[in-house]
Design a protein around this motif. Structure first.
Motif, PDB file in Angstrom:
ATOM      1  N   PRO A 175     -42.191  10.095  53.394  1.00 50.76           N
ATOM      2  CA  PRO A 175     -42.143   8.836  54.155  1.00 50.76           C
ATOM      3  C   PRO A 175     -40.698   8.477  54.488  1.00 50.76           C
ATOM      4  N   PHE A 176     -40.462   7.947  55.689  1.00 50.70           N
ATOM      5  CA  PHE A 176     -39.079   7.715  56.125  1.00 50.70           C
ATOM      6  C   PHE A 176     -38.342   6.749  55.192  1.00 50.70           C
ATOM      7  N   ALA A 177     -39.068   5.785  54.600  1.00 45.93           N
ATOM      8  CA  ALA A 177     -38.396   4.798  53.753  1.00 45.93           C
ATOM      9  C   ALA A 177     -37.791   5.418  52.497  1.00 45.93           C
ATOM     10  N   GLU A 178     -38.230   6.631  52.149  1.00 49.49           N
ATOM     11  CA  GLU A 178     -37.642   7.316  50.990  1.00 49.49           C
ATOM     12  C   GLU A 178     -36.305   7.972  51.336  1.00 49.49           C
ATOM     13  N   MET A 179     -36.022   8.096  52.618  1.00 49.10           N
ATOM     14  CA  MET A 179     -34.880   8.923  53.027  1.00 49.10           C
ATOM     15  C   MET A 179     -33.532   8.473  52.451  1.00 49.10           C
ATOM     16  N   PRO A 180     -33.211   7.170  52.461  1.00 51.21           N
ATOM     17  CA  PRO A 180     -31.888   6.816  51.908  1.00 51.21           C
ATOM     18  C   PRO A 180     -31.701   7.311  50.477  1.00 51.21           C
ATOM     19  N   SER A 181     -32.697   7.094  49.635  1.00 56.55           N
ATOM     20  CA  SER A 181     -32.547   7.546  48.239  1.00 56.55           C
ATOM     21  C   SER A 181     -32.496   9.062  48.138  1.00 56.55           C
ATOM     22  N   LEU A 182     -33.322   9.738  48.931  1.00 50.84           N
ATOM     23  CA  LEU A 182     -33.314  11.204  48.914  1.00 50.84           C
ATOM     24  C   LEU A 182     -31.970  11.744  49.393  1.00 50.84           C
ATOM     25  N   MET A 183     -31.489  11.222  50.512  1.00 50.36           N
ATOM     26  CA  MET A 183     -30.275  11.760  51.123  1.00 50.36           C
ATOM     27  C   MET A 183     -29.035  11.461  50.283  1.00 50.36           C
ATOM     28  N   ALA A 184     -29.079  10.366  49.522  1.00 49.93           N
ATOM     29  CA  ALA A 184     -27.932  10.056  48.662  1.00 49.93           C
ATOM     30  C   ALA A 184     -27.698  11.158  47.645  1.00 49.93           C
ATOM     31  N   ARG A 185     -28.771  11.907  47.329  1.00 47.97           N
ATOM     32  CA  ARG A 185     -28.640  12.985  46.338  1.00 47.97           C
ATOM     33  C   ARG A 185     -27.881  14.185  46.880  1.00 47.97           C
ATOM     34  N   GLY A 201     -22.530  13.654  45.062  1.00 52.02           N
ATOM     35  CA  GLY A 201     -22.155  12.741  43.998  1.00 52.02           C
ATOM     36  C   GLY A 201     -20.852  12.019  44.283  1.00 52.02           C
ATOM     37  N   ILE A 202     -20.161  12.431  45.356  1.00 47.95           N
ATOM     38  CA  ILE A 202     -18.900  11.800  45.703  1.00 47.95           C
ATOM     39  C   ILE A 202     -19.098  10.733  46.778  1.00 47.95           C
ATOM     40  N   CYS A 203     -19.864  11.053  47.804  1.00 45.01           N
ATOM     41  CA  CYS A 203     -20.051  10.089  48.888  1.00 45.01           C
ATOM     42  C   CYS A 203     -21.526   9.745  49.101  1.00 45.01           C
ATOM     43  N   PRO A 204     -22.272   9.433  48.027  1.00 47.35           N
ATOM     44  CA  PRO A 204     -23.678   9.068  48.224  1.00 47.35           C
ATOM     45  C   PRO A 204     -23.836   7.811  49.060  1.00 47.35           C
ATOM     46  N   VAL A 205     -22.867   6.903  48.972  1.00 45.73           N
ATOM     47  CA  VAL A 205     -22.968   5.656  49.736  1.00 45.73           C
ATOM     48  C   VAL A 205     -22.964   5.954  51.235  1.00 45.73           C
ATOM     49  N   SER A 206     -22.172   6.935  51.649  1.00 49.88           N
ATOM     50  CA  SER A 206     -22.137   7.289  53.082  1.00 49.88           C
ATOM     51  C   SER A 206     -23.513   7.728  53.551  1.00 49.88           C
ATOM     52  N   HIS A 207     -24.163   8.557  52.747  1.00 54.93           N
ATOM     53  CA  HIS A 207     -25.498   9.018  53.136  1.00 54.93           C
ATOM     54  C   HIS A 207     -26.509   7.880  53.076  1.00 54.93           C
ATOM     55  N   LEU A 208     -26.373   7.008  52.098  1.00 52.69           N
ATOM     56  CA  LEU A 208     -27.248   5.827  52.045  1.00 52.69           C
ATOM     57  C   LEU A 208     -27.126   5.029  53.335  1.00 52.69           C
ATOM     58  N   ILE A 209     -25.906   4.842  53.795  1.00 54.49           N
ATOM     59  CA  ILE A 209     -25.683   3.987  54.960  1.00 54.49           C
ATOM     60  C   ILE A 209     -26.161   4.665  56.242  1.00 54.49           C
ATOM     61  N   SER A 222     -28.278   7.035  56.556  1.00 48.71           N
ATOM     62  CA  SER A 222     -29.725   7.207  56.481  1.00 48.71           C
ATOM     63  C   SER A 222     -30.446   5.879  56.713  1.00 48.71           C
ATOM     64  N   SER A 223     -29.961   4.819  56.086  1.00 51.13           N
ATOM     65  CA  SER A 223     -30.600   3.513  56.277  1.00 51.13           C
ATOM     66  C   SER A 223     -30.481   3.060  57.726  1.00 51.13           C
ATOM     67  N   LYS A 224     -29.338   3.361  58.361  1.00 53.74           N
ATOM     68  CA  LYS A 224     -29.206   2.994  59.780  1.00 53.74           C
ATOM     69  C   LYS A 224     -30.190   3.769  60.646  1.00 53.74           C
ATOM     70  N   ALA A 225     -30.414   5.041  60.294  1.00 56.03           N
ATOM     71  CA  ALA A 225     -31.423   5.813  61.034  1.00 56.03           C
ATOM     72  C   ALA A 225     -32.810   5.190  60.826  1.00 56.03           C
ATOM     73  N   CYS A 226     -33.069   4.715  59.615  1.00 59.06           N
ATOM     74  CA  CYS A 226     -34.355   4.060  59.336  1.00 59.06           C
ATOM     75  C   CYS A 226     -34.454   2.723  60.074  1.00 59.06           C
ATOM     76  N   SER A 234     -29.407   2.550  44.643  1.00 66.35           N
ATOM     77  CA  SER A 234     -30.508   2.512  45.620  1.00 66.35           C
ATOM     78  C   SER A 234     -30.600   1.148  46.291  1.00 66.35           C
ATOM     79  N   TRP A 235     -29.514   0.402  46.274  1.00 61.26           N
ATOM     80  CA  TRP A 235     -29.485  -0.975  46.749  1.00 61.26           C
ATOM     81  C   TRP A 235     -29.538  -1.059  48.280  1.00 61.26           C
ATOM     82  N   ILE A 236     -28.976  -0.069  48.957  1.00 60.30           N
ATOM     83  CA  ILE A 236     -29.030  -0.053  50.424  1.00 60.30           C
ATOM     84  C   ILE A 236     -30.371   0.540  50.840  1.00 60.30           C
TER      85      ILE A 236
END
Lengths: 472, 155
Positions: free
Chosen positions: A50-60, A63-71, A73-77, A166-168
């Protein structure tokens, strides 16, 4: 006889890589190549989720820039849901992204590159390390550690975890900021200013020691790319993508959703890293750089007073579009300074404690594209979903991929200068690795594709003849 | 802050099979009634910014998974000395380096030991410990409790 020099693994970068330097019959460097030898597969493994899982999945991914992927990914969502977060939600995302800029840039400059800068590239590896820095220049080490801690602790206060918070979430963030946490972050700001400004004094005072390296470390004309705000200032969270040439003339400025019209993605048979190029100029001439140096070149200004004063001085010394990748180090400090200033500005805004931090919606589009700036440069997440919001395809365009061609050119340039004969010296080894570290590549992020993996196996005779080979 | 008390750090990636040994044991130790007032951290990796807390601790115990050819589940306790270590750092540092930073920057490197557990499976995406490693967890926890209480007894 022609031979290859292989440096494997490259140290003090994130992930695994291999550099191959090919010599001709006369022992001169004929070719040099930087390859990523690890493989992750995130674009494939997220299919069917499901697309809503993507930010948490992509953050993995990292370990250095998980926030970038969270952001990104969340913007894509957000794009899939056809919503924009409330202003406070966007500001809080920006705050976390800036905290990550501080900690990641501090990690790169203070922990990974400062040993080379402080001791010199020919120094004994036994002392040329972070402990050696702590011994010789304890204040510099303390400042680096403080800035890392400041960024990490801010991420922890906002998201509840230092790594992989997982806040974003799609639509915004899942909890507002409270006054106590805001005040705790604000209380660290004065020391953050002091630390980065001390580091800038040290760096600028020692610039002359590195004149030779600055002239040879990936010094060539290229385009630069980064996000800019509506007013042309540096933008880490939103804005439009701007590409400028080596003379800082604008080649293109576009909405990130149109990235595929401007950015081509190539396949490198020898590496899992996916190199990109600026499409209007083609794969050969379309080389561009992203990251802190690009942001300092592309934007008109930082839009914050302390960083702008430093940027003005930087441009007076090196020009508006310096060609050497060595200047990534200097611009990391500018990026940190600007990030601290902008964090303070956001935290002091009246609406930062608002509880309206997320927009809610379901699937309203079948395609979503999110673009943001990661510490290492522009990051693009592009998803296609079905009407139920299940991921059909994902394409991630990562900063290290943008920089791949520039890194290859940089390695060849440095190798041509320092590789002579068939002897590998520690100084040469470290210079070749150091030019890669200028880009602070994140190989964990750059090798996320699966299904299009080029596999090339060669069976070679002792004299280099190809006896057999398989491609798949 | 550790404030002169022991610090226990279990580290590893919870999504890499047996590499989760450190975080799993740290989680149990954080709730263990035999360790009142002891700071226990569960982290992915060690980092330079931990040096300040390490310097303030009376003793450091780190828990990690190792691949050293021993049978899975084998527990080893090694003394750790402050050392600069190799230059081959990525984002993480070794316990020896954190101790060396604690000494250089904050003037104190506490006595430190590593509780290392031999593992067999660190495949990506697995949240489960392999049977032999899972079976060793209670002994790992007891070993750490013993090491910490020995320290308290000597204090």
């Amino acid at each position: 006889m022609a031979r290859d020099i292989v440096i494997d693994p490259v140290t003090r970068i994130e992930g695994h890589s291999r550099i191959t330097i090919s010599l001709d019959d006369a022992g001169r460097v004929a070719d040099a190549h930087f390859a990523v030898t690890q493989f992750r597969g995130f674009e494939k493994l997220c299919q069917g989720r499901p697309f809503a899982e993507m930010p948490s999945l992509m953050a993995r991914i990292c370990g250095i820039c998980p926030v970038s992927h969270l952001i990104a990914s969340s913007k894509a969502c957000d794009d899939i849901m056809a919503v924009r977060p409330p202003k406070t939600g966007a500001d809080l995302r920006t705050l976390m992204n800036l905290a990550q800029m501080v900690q990641s840039n501090a990690l790169s400059l203070f922990h990974l590159s400062s040993p080379d800068l402080l001791f010199g590239f020919d120094a004994d590896p036994a002392t040329r390390n972070i402990v050696g820095v702590a011994r010789l220049h304890p204040q510099l080490a303390k400042d680096g550690i403080f800035l890392r801690k400041f960024g990490q602790h801010t991420i922890f206060l906002l998201g509840g975890k230092r790594i992989h918070p997982s806040w974003i979430v799609p639509g915004g963030v899942d909890a507002p900021l409270d006054a106590a946490k805001r005040d705790e972050i604000l209380a660290m700001i004065p020391e953050a200013y002091a630390a980065v400004e001390r580091a800038l004094v040290w760096f600028k005072a020692n610039l002359m020691d590195w004149v030779e390296e600055a002239g040879e470390f990936g010094s060539f004309p290229s385009a630069y790319m980064s996000l800019v705000g509506d007013d042309g200032t540096v933008e880490h969270y939103d804005g439009r993508v701007r590409v400028v040439d080596a003379e800082r003339r604008t080649l293109a400025e576009f909405d990130g959703r149109d990235y595929a019209d401007y950015i081509g993605e190539g396949i490198d048979d020898r590496s899992f890293l996916k190199p990109t190029y600026f499409k209007p100029l083609g794969p050969v001439d379309g080389v561009y750089r992203v990251g802190t140096l690009a942001r300092a070149v592309v934007a008109d200004s930082f839009g914050t007073p302390r960083a702008d004063e430093e940027l003005m001085e930087f441009r007076e010394r090196f020009g508006a579009a310096p060609q050497s990748s060595f200047h990534y180090h200097h611009t990391r400090l500018l990026d940190i300074l600007h990030s601290v200033e902008k964090m303070e500005r956001l935290l002091r805004a009246d609406d930062i404690l608002s509880d309206r931090v997320a927009s809610k919606a379901q699937v309203n589009r079948n395609v979503g594209i999110g673009v943001s700036e990661a510490p290492r440069g522009t990051l693009i997440h592009h998803y296609a979903v079905d009407d139920d919001g299940i991921i059909q395809t994902a394409n991630l365009v990562i900063a290290t991929g943008h920089n791949a061609t520039a890194m290859n050119r940089s390695v060849q340039q440095v190798a041509s200068k320092y590789v002579q004969g068939e002897t590998i010296t520690e100084g040469m080894l470290n210079r070749v690795e150091a030019v890669i570290r200028c880009y602070d590549p994140c190989l964990s992020c750059s090798t996320h594709a699966m299904g299009q993996m080029p596999l090339h196996i060669q069976l070679l005779s002792p004299d280099g003849l190809v006896l057999d080979e398989v491609r798949r | 802050m550790t404030n002169g008390r022991p610090l226990v750090i279990g580290f590893g990636n919870p999504l890499r099979g047996d590499d989760a040994l450190g975080p799993v044991a740290a989680e149990l130790l954080s709730r263990d009634p035999r360790l009142p007032g002891v700071t226990v951290w569960s982290v992915h990796q060690l980092a330079p910014e931990m040096a300040e807390d390490v310097a303030a601790a009376s003793r450091l115990v780190v828990l990690d998974a190792v691949v050293d050819g021993s049978a899975p589940g084998t527990i080893r306790v090694d003394t750790i000395a402050p050392e600069a270590g190799e230059t081959s750092l990525t984002h993480h540092v070794t316990a020896s380096t954190v101790l060396a930073l604690a000494r250089e920057l904050h003037g104190h490197a506490p006595p430190a030991v590593a509780v290392a557990v031999a593992v067999e499976d660190m495949g990506a995406g697995e949240r489960r410990l392999s049977p032999a490693v899972a079976a060793a967890v209670p002994t790992v926890v007891d070993t750490v409790v013993r090491l910490v209480r020995e320290e308290d007894a000597h204090a």
